[in-house]
Design an enzyme around this catalytic site. Structure first.
Site, PDB file in Angstrom:
ATOM      1  N   HIS A 241      -2.064   5.207   7.215  1.00  0.00           N
ATOM      2  CA  HIS A 241      -1.016   4.602   6.405  1.00  0.00           C
ATOM      3  C   HIS A 241      -1.476   3.203   6.038  1.00  0.00           C
ATOM      4  CE1 HIS A 241       3.053   3.785   4.888  1.00  0.00           C
ATOM      5  NE2 HIS A 241       2.819   2.549   5.326  1.00  0.00           N
ATOM      6  N   CYS A 242      -1.619   2.933   4.748  1.00  0.00           N
ATOM      7  CA  CYS A 242      -2.110   1.638   4.284  1.00  0.00           C
ATOM      8  C   CYS A 242      -0.925   0.712   4.042  1.00  0.00           C
ATOM      9  CB  CYS A 242      -2.936   1.802   3.009  1.00  0.00           C
ATOM     10  SG  CYS A 242      -3.665   0.245   2.433  1.00  0.00           S
TER      11      CYS A 242
END
Length: 349
Positions: free
Chosen positions: A193-194
């Site tokens: 998850h960025c």
């Protein structure tokens, strides 16, 4: 992709091997083609139950557009616009020749690719897996003492891995998938998850993420060169053609905006360069960031690793494939196969 969903089918019969010899449909550009039919019914505002913002029939899925994505976009556009209107013209106006022309063209081309890939990653559905409203009836005979479905085991490339049942989505997670705590979705081939982009990076948008960091690395290197050139020219204007390093440093610190931009580019360049090197290494090994960080294959037995060239061919050219080569053989059981080791597991959250 639907081929990944075949590995999570709760109706798979134990003790037998289901072979799928037909190739899955090629994965297109998700923002244009949209998800497959198996996903469309779930990816509507009424049916969808995760935390992402969904629209356009599941083509767009944003986790945290505000403030994460918006702040990153602002930190990209503001210095970028200043650079193109202030610094780059100073080089183009002072110098001429093929090198300067190539530099200007490459900067503009890279900027366009960076913005396109940025929006492709931050807006694209990363591969959200549809939820079941309840535990599938096929699992009634495979419940633990708490009444929850038991984990089962998959044999992939003659290596056994544990497959977890997601209590939130009521599905067996397909290979390499994970439930994202930020977006509240199970995501196909979950990489990470960025936070900066405000979205998950998964099966649908991983290629565009890699394009983003590669192009950003080259673009920032050129920005550092241009900023250094401008410092040198300003030092020459002030101290004459015999100026030295100390004169350049004096000019550098007196030009506050230029100094901040230069240091900003150096910091970002080092960050994206490390990311580029890292994702090159994990791609050659056919690992996701999640798998690498959690060390899923502790004994060095990665069932998806078929060699660097085949791994990259699958990841970047044919991500719809579960394996780089060969047919899909789905073999599942609720008891470990003989090849199982606690070192290989998809059991982590």
């Amino acid at each position: 992709m639907s081929r990944y969903l075949a590995y999570s089918n709760p109706a798979v019969k134990t003790g037998q091997v289901d072979r799928i010899r037909t190739a899955p449909p090629k994965l297109g550009f998700i923002l244009w083609s949209g998800p497959e039919n198996e996903f469309k019914a779930y990816l509507t505002r009424k049916a969808y139950q995760g935390a992402s913002w969904i629209c356009c029939g599941g083509r767009i899925a944003m986790g945290q557009p505000w403030p994460n994505g918006a702040c990153t976009l602002a930190m990209t556009l503001v210095p970028g616009i200043w650079y193109f209107y202030t610094l780059l013209p100073e080089v183009e106006n002072r110098e001429s020749g093929l090198f300067v022309e190539i530099l200007g063209m490459s900067q503009r081309l890279l900027a366009a690719i960076i913005l396109t890939s940025f929006f492709s990653v931050s807006l694209s559905n990363p591969g959200i897996i549809p939820r079941n409203p309840s535990v599938p009836k096929e699992l009634d005979d495979h419940l633990d003492l708490r009444g929850k479905p038991c984990h089962r085991f998959l044999k992939i490339s003659d290596i056994t891995v544990k497959q977890k049942f997601c209590q939130t989505c009521n599905i067996f997670r397909p290979p390499r998938s994970k439930h994202c705590a930020f977006c509240d979705n199970c995501v196909l081939r979950f990489d990470h998850h960025c936070t900066w982009l405000g979205n998950c990076v998964g099966l649908y948008n991983y290629r565009y993420f890699v394009v983003l960091i590669y192009c950003a690395t080259v673009f920032l290197l050129e920005c550092i060169y241009v900023a250094g050139y401008v410092v040198g020219q300003k030092a020459e204007d002030r101290f004459g053609p015999e100026h030295g390093f100390l004169d350049c440093m004096i000019t550098f610190f007196e030009e506050a905006k230029l100094a901040v931009f230069f240091l900003y580019c150096v910091f970002l360049m080092l960050a994206v360069l490390l990311l580029s090197v890292y994702h090159t290494v994990v791609s050659l090994q056919n690992l996701t960031t999640n798998e690498h960080v959690k060390n899923y294959y502790r004994e060095g037995q990665n069932p998806f690793d078929y060699g660097g060239s085949k791994n990259c061919w699958q990841i970047y050219c044919h991500p719809e494939l579960v394996l780089p080569e060969g047919e899909d053989k789905i073999e599942a059981d609720y008891a470990p196969f003989g090849s199982y080791s606690d070192g290989q597991s998809f059991d982590d959250d």
